[in-house]
Write an enzyme that holds these catalytic residues in place. Sequence first.
Site, mmCIF file in Angstrom:
data_model
loop_
_atom_site.group_PDB
_atom_site.id
_atom_site.type_symbol
_atom_site.label_atom_id
_atom_site.label_comp_id
_atom_site.label_asym_id
_atom_site.label_seq_id
_atom_site.Cartn_x
_atom_site.Cartn_y
_atom_site.Cartn_z
ATOM 1 N N ARG A 103 -2.681 18.607 -11.621
ATOM 2 C CA ARG A 103 -2.254 16.974 -10.467
ATOM 3 C C ARG A 103 -1.407 16.050 -12.331
ATOM 4 N NH1 ARG A 103 -4.525 12.988 -6.985
ATOM 5 N NH2 ARG A 103 -3.105 14.004 -5.872
ATOM 6 N N HIS A 130 4.506 15.997 -4.018
ATOM 7 C CA HIS A 130 3.008 16.099 -3.687
ATOM 8 C C HIS A 130 3.753 17.069 -2.657
ATOM 9 C CE1 HIS A 130 -0.656 15.837 -3.411
ATOM 10 N NE2 HIS A 130 -0.807 14.340 -2.674
ATOM 11 N N GLN A 133 0.633 17.889 -0.004
ATOM 12 C CA GLN A 133 0.479 16.673 1.138
ATOM 13 C C GLN A 133 1.457 17.218 2.214
ATOM 14 O OE1 GLN A 133 -2.195 13.824 0.796
ATOM 15 N NE2 GLN A 133 -1.271 14.348 2.869
ATOM 16 N N ASP A 225 3.199 5.035 2.167
ATOM 17 C CA ASP A 225 2.336 5.240 0.771
ATOM 18 C C ASP A 225 1.963 4.415 0.209
ATOM 19 O OD1 ASP A 225 0.908 6.762 -0.990
ATOM 20 O OD2 ASP A 225 2.988 7.675 -2.139
ATOM 21 N N CYS A 265 -1.239 9.181 3.534
ATOM 22 C CA CYS A 265 -1.769 10.490 2.222
ATOM 23 C C CYS A 265 -2.960 9.387 2.043
ATOM 24 C CB CYS A 265 -0.975 10.667 1.138
ATOM 25 S SG CYS A 265 -0.008 9.523 0.398
ATOM 26 N N ARG A 293 -5.497 18.511 4.629
ATOM 27 C CA ARG A 293 -4.595 19.234 3.187
ATOM 28 C C ARG A 293 -6.117 20.578 2.820
ATOM 29 N NH1 ARG A 293 -3.759 15.498 -0.347
ATOM 30 N NH2 ARG A 293 -3.922 17.692 -1.977
HETATM 31 N N1 NVA Z 1 1.932 7.981 -4.648
HETATM 32 C C1 NVA Z 1 1.140 8.222 -4.491
HETATM 33 C C2 NVA Z 1 0.156 9.134 -3.723
HETATM 34 C C3 NVA Z 1 -0.814 9.221 -3.801
HETATM 35 C C4 NVA Z 1 -1.720 10.725 -3.337
HETATM 36 C C5 NVA Z 1 0.763 8.314 -6.436
HETATM 37 O O1 NVA Z 1 1.790 9.574 -6.536
HETATM 38 O O2 NVA Z 1 -0.562 7.952 -6.677
HETATM 39 N N1 CP Z 2 -3.530 11.976 -0.904
HETATM 40 C C1 CP Z 2 -4.001 12.575 -2.105
HETATM 41 O O1 CP Z 2 -3.672 13.275 -2.647
HETATM 42 O O2 CP Z 2 -5.658 12.248 -2.600
HETATM 43 P P1 CP Z 2 -5.609 12.088 -3.760
HETATM 44 O O3 CP Z 2 -4.903 11.294 -4.974
HETATM 45 O O4 CP Z 2 -7.617 11.753 -2.961
HETATM 46 O O5 CP Z 2 -6.059 13.464 -4.219
#
Ligand code: NVA
Ligand code: CP
Length: 307
Positions: A103, A130, A133, A225, A265, A293
């Site tokens: 990540r 992502h 997800q 989101d 998500c 997930r």
């Molecule tokens: N769009 C959000 C998703 C978090 C799971 C982010 O990138 O923070």
């Molecule tokens: N939806 C998601 O990826 O959650 P986290 O940021 O908690 O991993």
Amino acid sequence: MKKDLLKMEDLSKDEILDILNLADQLKYELKHNIKHNLLDGKTLGMIFEKASTRTRVSFEAGMYQLGGYPLFLSSNDLQIGRGEPIEDTARVLSRYINGIMIRTFEQGEVEALAKCSSIPIINGLTDDEHPCQVLADLMTIRENKNILDGLKVAYIGDGNNMAQSLLVGCLQVGMNISLAIPNNYMIKEDYINKGNEISKANNLKFEIVDDPKKAVIYADVVITDVWASMGKEDEAKERIKAFNGYQVNAELMTLAKEDAIVLHCLPAHREEEITAEILEKHADTIFEEAENRLHVQKAILVKLINN
Ligand code: NVA
Ligand code: CP
């Protein structure tokens, strides 16, 4: 040859359906206490350069349930944090472990990691994508609607990683998608081109509109989101103003089909992109989505690491 999951486009329709089918099976087996040691003795490295609750815990628990070992690697503790090139990290880790979930911010970093490693790389979220997800979202939609082909998905909000992976994933499996995104927060042109390409080839509807009402009309699935993703926190205030009118609320939901489901998500910002009322009304689906997930990522791990 090893296979990576760097972006949604890496998976064909058949590969997505294979993952969803295996995820359904693993979910059933877990609920019925049937052991599935499919990754016995395998190790997954998990590199995190951003925060996470779901991704970290579901990959970690999932790897354990598969008989393997998850290794949490915070970038603060790795030499990456002190400037060691990702390419060298890739070559070293390839000699110790069987797969990497990462990540991070730049999609390019994930691509570089994949290029220089001999083990599968899984994108656990970048600024652009992502995919894990979105696979969980597809699993949840199929569980609720029994089919995917021909459904209409509406996405309301920021043109972020979720929007970009979603549009590719939905179109790949035969769903139509309408996205309502403010002009200044648009998805990248590359993704608009991809959307046009896949929808044309498969006779599907793909549109980007500026009015959430137009997107949500007759939708089977409504997805939103956060307005300020990780890394954009300093823009949060101005984004609240810019996204005025892009909230998933009871009034907007009257336009969707009566049996429409809502997905998020998580984490959610109540009264920003979604009201507490709608989130709670659809909590069963949204938390099932979070649960999925676990199942879908176990399927991804089995498909990629056991290949
Ligand atoms: N769009 C959000 C998703 C978090 C799971 C982010 O990138 O923070
Ligand atoms: N939806 C998601 O990826 O959650 P986290 O940021 O908690 O991993």
